[in-house]
Design a protein around this motif. Sequence first.
Motif, PDB file in Angstrom:
ATOM      1  N   LEU A 165       1.714   9.016   9.086  1.00 40.01           N
ATOM      2  CA  LEU A 165       2.990   8.316   9.218  1.00 40.01           C
ATOM      3  C   LEU A 165       3.334   8.175  10.704  1.00 40.01           C
ATOM      4  CD1 LEU A 165       4.931  10.208   6.409  1.00 40.01           C
ATOM      5  CD2 LEU A 165       3.977   7.927   6.239  1.00 40.01           C
TER       6      LEU A 165
ATOM      7  N   THR B  85       9.959   9.284  -0.610  1.00 37.52           N
ATOM      8  CA  THR B  85      10.793   8.878   0.524  1.00 37.52           C
ATOM      9  C   THR B  85      12.255   8.776   0.101  1.00 37.52           C
ATOM     10  OG1 THR B  85       8.920   7.646   1.407  1.00 37.52           O
ATOM     11  CG2 THR B  85      11.085   7.067   2.267  1.00 37.52           C
TER      12      THR B  85
ATOM     13  N   ALA C  52      17.766  -0.466   6.810  1.00 39.30           N
ATOM     14  CA  ALA C  52      16.856  -1.567   6.541  1.00 39.30           C
ATOM     15  C   ALA C  52      17.100  -2.734   7.487  1.00 39.30           C
ATOM     16  CB  ALA C  52      17.014  -2.025   5.102  1.00 39.30           C
TER      17      ALA C  52
ATOM     18  N   LEU D   4      14.940   0.751  -0.189  1.00 43.73           N
ATOM     19  CA  LEU D   4      14.490   1.293   1.096  1.00 43.73           C
ATOM     20  C   LEU D   4      14.279   0.172   2.106  1.00 43.73           C
ATOM     21  CD1 LEU D   4      12.023   4.003  -0.235  1.00 43.73           C
ATOM     22  CD2 LEU D   4      14.152   4.440   1.001  1.00 43.73           C
ATOM     23  N   ALA D   5      13.847  -0.999   1.631  1.00 43.23           N
ATOM     24  CA  ALA D   5      13.600  -2.139   2.516  1.00 43.23           C
ATOM     25  C   ALA D   5      14.822  -3.052   2.636  1.00 43.23           C
ATOM     26  CB  ALA D   5      12.398  -2.935   2.020  1.00 43.23           C
TER      27      ALA D   5
ATOM     28  N   LYS E  65      10.094  12.320   8.602  1.00 42.88           N
ATOM     29  CA  LYS E  65       8.894  11.771   7.968  1.00 42.88           C
ATOM     30  C   LYS E  65       9.275  10.662   6.973  1.00 42.88           C
ATOM     31  CE  LYS E  65       4.872  14.213   8.031  1.00 42.88           C
ATOM     32  NZ  LYS E  65       4.252  15.509   8.018  1.00 42.88           N
TER      33      LYS E  65
ATOM     34  N   ALA F 195       4.625   5.389  12.124  1.00 47.76           N
ATOM     35  CA  ALA F 195       5.567   4.294  12.395  1.00 47.76           C
ATOM     36  C   ALA F 195       6.843   4.851  13.023  1.00 47.76           C
ATOM     37  CB  ALA F 195       5.898   3.584  11.093  1.00 47.76           C
ATOM     38  N   GLU F 196       7.593   3.952  13.655  1.00 48.33           N
ATOM     39  CA  GLU F 196       8.921   4.323  14.145  1.00 48.33           C
ATOM     40  C   GLU F 196       9.828   4.640  12.965  1.00 48.33           C
ATOM     41  OE1 GLU F 196      10.560   4.425  17.336  1.00 48.33           O
ATOM     42  OE2 GLU F 196       8.430   4.759  17.787  1.00 48.33           O
ATOM     43  N   PRO F 197      10.699   5.657  13.073  1.00 46.04           N
ATOM     44  CA  PRO F 197      11.605   5.922  11.948  1.00 46.04           C
ATOM     45  C   PRO F 197      12.670   4.837  11.783  1.00 46.04           C
ATOM     46  CG  PRO F 197      12.009   7.450  13.774  1.00 46.04           C
ATOM     47  CD  PRO F 197      10.829   6.629  14.155  1.00 46.04           C
ATOM     48  N   SER F 198      13.003   4.490  10.527  1.00 46.21           N
ATOM     49  CA  SER F 198      14.109   3.553  10.255  1.00 46.21           C
ATOM     50  C   SER F 198      15.247   4.315   9.612  1.00 46.21           C
ATOM     51  CB  SER F 198      13.732   2.488   9.229  1.00 46.21           C
ATOM     52  OG  SER F 198      12.589   1.811   9.575  1.00 46.21           O
TER      53      SER F 198
ATOM     54  N   PRO G 176       0.779  -1.239   0.000  1.00 46.59           N
ATOM     55  CA  PRO G 176       0.000   0.000   0.000  1.00 46.59           C
ATOM     56  C   PRO G 176       0.813   1.294   0.000  1.00 46.59           C
ATOM     57  CG  PRO G 176      -0.320  -1.252   2.051  1.00 46.59           C
ATOM     58  CD  PRO G 176       0.433  -2.123   1.118  1.00 46.59           C
TER      59      PRO G 176
ATOM     60  N   ASP H 269       3.206   4.264  -3.456  1.00 46.92           N
ATOM     61  CA  ASP H 269       3.239   5.603  -4.068  1.00 46.92           C
ATOM     62  C   ASP H 269       4.049   6.615  -3.271  1.00 46.92           C
ATOM     63  OD1 ASP H 269       1.406   5.652  -2.070  1.00 46.92           O
ATOM     64  OD2 ASP H 269      -0.081   6.853  -3.130  1.00 46.92           O
ATOM     65  N   VAL H 270       4.451   6.303  -2.041  1.00 43.37           N
ATOM     66  CA  VAL H 270       5.331   7.238  -1.331  1.00 43.37           C
ATOM     67  C   VAL H 270       6.814   6.845  -1.458  1.00 43.37           C
ATOM     68  CG1 VAL H 270       3.631   8.044   0.324  1.00 43.37           C
ATOM     69  CG2 VAL H 270       5.064   6.086   0.922  1.00 43.37           C
TER      70      VAL H 270
ATOM     71  N   TYR I 240      -0.118  11.555   4.310  1.00 44.35           N
ATOM     72  CA  TYR I 240      -0.162  10.221   4.911  1.00 44.35           C
ATOM     73  C   TYR I 240      -0.082  10.282   6.417  1.00 44.35           C
ATOM     74  CZ  TYR I 240       0.012   7.313   0.808  1.00 44.35           C
ATOM     75  OH  TYR I 240      -0.306   6.663  -0.339  1.00 44.35           O
TER      76      TYR I 240
ATOM     77  N   GLN J 278       3.615  15.229  -0.949  1.00 42.15           N
ATOM     78  CA  GLN J 278       2.534  14.233  -0.845  1.00 42.15           C
ATOM     79  C   GLN J 278       2.679  13.384   0.423  1.00 42.15           C
ATOM     80  OE1 GLN J 278       3.571  10.133  -2.225  1.00 42.15           O
ATOM     81  NE2 GLN J 278       3.377  11.123  -4.191  1.00 42.15           N
ATOM     82  N   LEU J 279       3.907  13.296   0.946  1.00 42.73           N
ATOM     83  CA  LEU J 279       4.108  12.537   2.188  1.00 42.73           C
ATOM     84  C   LEU J 279       3.242  13.086   3.313  1.00 42.73           C
ATOM     85  CD1 LEU J 279       7.934  11.839   2.668  1.00 42.73           C
ATOM     86  CD2 LEU J 279       6.111  10.196   2.263  1.00 42.73           C
TER      87      LEU J 279
ATOM     88  N   ARG K 175       8.902  -0.987   4.433  1.00 38.54           N
ATOM     89  CA  ARG K 175       9.493  -2.278   4.799  1.00 38.54           C
ATOM     90  C   ARG K 175       8.429  -3.225   5.358  1.00 38.54           C
ATOM     91  NH1 ARG K 175      13.109  -1.343   9.111  1.00 38.54           N
ATOM     92  NH2 ARG K 175      11.592  -2.344  10.457  1.00 38.54           N
ATOM     93  N   GLN K 176       7.529  -2.667   6.165  1.00 35.76           N
ATOM     94  CA  GLN K 176       6.460  -3.498   6.743  1.00 35.76           C
ATOM     95  C   GLN K 176       5.523  -4.036   5.662  1.00 35.76           C
ATOM     96  OE1 GLN K 176       4.870  -0.862   9.731  1.00 35.76           O
ATOM     97  NE2 GLN K 176       6.398  -1.460  11.258  1.00 35.76           N
TER      98      GLN K 176
ATOM     99  N   GLN L  35      11.891   8.795   7.099  1.00 34.13           N
ATOM    100  CA  GLN L  35      12.328   7.602   7.846  1.00 34.13           C
ATOM    101  C   GLN L  35      11.134   6.808   8.371  1.00 34.13           C
ATOM    102  OE1 GLN L  35      15.196   9.240  10.720  1.00 34.13           O
ATOM    103  NE2 GLN L  35      16.734   8.068   9.621  1.00 34.13           N
ATOM    104  N   ARG L  36      10.065   7.517   8.735  1.00 29.66           N
ATOM    105  CA  ARG L  36       8.844   6.819   9.154  1.00 29.66           C
ATOM    106  C   ARG L  36       8.207   6.090   7.964  1.00 29.66           C
ATOM    107  NH1 ARG L  36       7.705   8.501  14.295  1.00 29.66           N
ATOM    108  NH2 ARG L  36       8.270  10.628  14.833  1.00 29.66           N
ATOM    109  N   ALA L  37       8.179   6.767   6.820  1.00 32.33           N
ATOM    110  CA  ALA L  37       7.619   6.136   5.615  1.00 32.33           C
ATOM    111  C   ALA L  37       8.438   4.906   5.240  1.00 32.33           C
ATOM    112  CB  ALA L  37       7.590   7.141   4.463  1.00 32.33           C
ATOM    113  N   ARG L  38       9.742   4.997   5.470  1.00 27.57           N
ATOM    114  CA  ARG L  38      10.623   3.872   5.148  1.00 27.57           C
ATOM    115  C   ARG L  38      10.233   2.633   5.954  1.00 27.57           C
ATOM    116  NH1 ARG L  38      17.265   3.937   4.896  1.00 27.57           N
ATOM    117  NH2 ARG L  38      17.413   1.884   3.968  1.00 27.57           N
ATOM    118  N   THR L  39       9.896   2.841   7.209  1.00 28.29           N
ATOM    119  CA  THR L  39       9.441   1.727   8.046  1.00 28.29           C
ATOM    120  C   THR L  39       8.171   1.102   7.455  1.00 28.29           C
ATOM    121  OG1 THR L  39      10.334   2.847   9.970  1.00 28.29           O
ATOM    122  CG2 THR L  39       8.736   1.090  10.398  1.00 28.29           C
ATOM    123  N   LEU L  40       7.243   1.957   7.037  1.00 31.05           N
ATOM    124  CA  LEU L  40       5.976   1.441   6.495  1.00 31.05           C
ATOM    125  C   LEU L  40       6.203   0.661   5.199  1.00 31.05           C
ATOM    126  CD1 LEU L  40       3.746   4.581   7.182  1.00 31.05           C
ATOM    127  CD2 LEU L  40       3.730   2.401   8.416  1.00 31.05           C
TER     128      LEU L  40
END
Lengths: 473, 94
Positions: B46, A302, B54, A427-428, A371, B48-51, A294, A297-298, B44, B40-41, A380-381, A373-378
Amino acid sequence: MSLANSTIATLRQRLLAKEISPRDIVTDVAKAIDTQNASIGAYLSWDLEKALKEADQADVSQPLGGIPIGIKDNMNVIGEPCTCGSRMLAENYTAPYDAGAIVKLRSAGAVPFGRLNMDEFAMGSSTENSALGVTRNPRDLERIPGGSSGGSAAAVAGNLAIATLGSDTGGSIRQPAALCGCVGLKPTYGRISRYGLVAFASSLDQIGPITKTVEDSAILLNHLCGKDARDSTSLDVSVPDFTSALGKDIKGLRIGLPKEYFISGIHAGVSAAVNAAIKKLEALGAIPVEISLPHTDVGVSTYYIIAPAEASANLARFDGVRYGHRSAAAADLMEHYMMSREEGFGPEVKRRILLGTYVLSSGYYDAYYLKAQRARTLIRQDFEQAFEKVDVIVSPTSPTPAHKLGALKDNPLAAYLEDIFTIPVNLAGLPAISVPCGTALEDGKSLPVGLQIIGKPLDEMTLIRVADAFEKA
Amino acid sequence: MPSPQIDIHHIAKLSRLALSEEEAVQYQGQLNRILGHIDQLSTYQLDAEPSAHAMPIFDVIRPDIARPGFTQEEALSNAPRRAMDQFQIPKVME
């Protein structure tokens, strides 16, 4: 037939049968470069004398004994240039050491031979950002080879190399491999040492092989991986024999098809080729499963925060003092920094340094970098959840076949958006491979299309198994 | 997240880039378009915890033992200017 047209696997057999010598191989590769590099522009430089000397000393009983490997011009090979496709390093830099990946290659008997063109500091997807020359796609000389490892892919596709190394930060191995019609593998982040790879975005960069076959990819990967104390992010995990994944069937394997990746906007020829590839995998016994990623698109947004942010910090080292271009005109220290960098860096590198500096600057860090870095987590999830249901994920490598040279020259944003399928993988930190899957017709030309296969962390074995079964079918 | 106009001269100075006026105008426009897309971010959720990375590896340390590094000559071998076996920079004090 020139030995330059061969694969590692074939050459190894012939070397062991004493039909040919390492010198024969290097000589044929050099001949191919002499006759074709003027039109393709894959290589920036090559030192034949040194390579012949190393070939003569090579021990062919070693697993890569006597095989010449072309190197992207951002990995240090002792005594050779390492320009990164930049004026910054073109004038007066000679590598004083071997990169970790080069040490590994040498210990398996390989001979690093030739320096391959690239987008400046690996920033770009067309190799048009090289300050040092144009690289053309061997399948159509009016078109880009992709990038940033465009020289590495063009050399393999044009039979100017047996195999090459590239580096992949947002698709820079897979996308040029797809556009030129060869095999490109980006391993799991941390599989291969980044020591001596000139850093672009340290949390995303990964070295990998570009080859003519999946088998060669597995062979090379066997001799690139492993923990290196000089790269603290390299992983201390066992390295399997990747060639043991060759020649296996894929019956019952679950293949994820992300609904967000099969969207309008993809070139019709690319869509058709990839759909046919999926049918072929099904015919081989694989089970297609629709999945969802999902946050696809970010991904691009990111990436274009995180990669420039890391680049702006990494490229701060180019200060005109210890190495690289130094402005002759500066009157004081501040001017020395500002003018050396202004003169040494090209437009895309400046653009990304500025962007990265901006998103990290006071007052904007939380709004952009945190922000992202948070998107990066999502992101990966998303993959973690998908891999509960499937073994691999497939997609087009690039939404379009190779553009004509200059087509996206004045529109950096449009060029960035083309990385949509490759970026989330970096990113993942996942492994992924691009294998040729037919052609797409454009302007009456048949242009190569790549199928991207994405795997679970450290599961390059399954990637190789699927890619090999697909390639042989 | 608003779309602020970049102060390109300030950012260029932080970046240590002596941009020409022509470049400044060009980059200002391009970066604003790129940031417009990146914004656009903000649409959302957002949470989640920051990463930063990886892979979950932290605090990698090595034994505190001296090991071979570059010789002085190797370290200086690519210096654009050197004097008395040191890197040379423009004068910083009168």
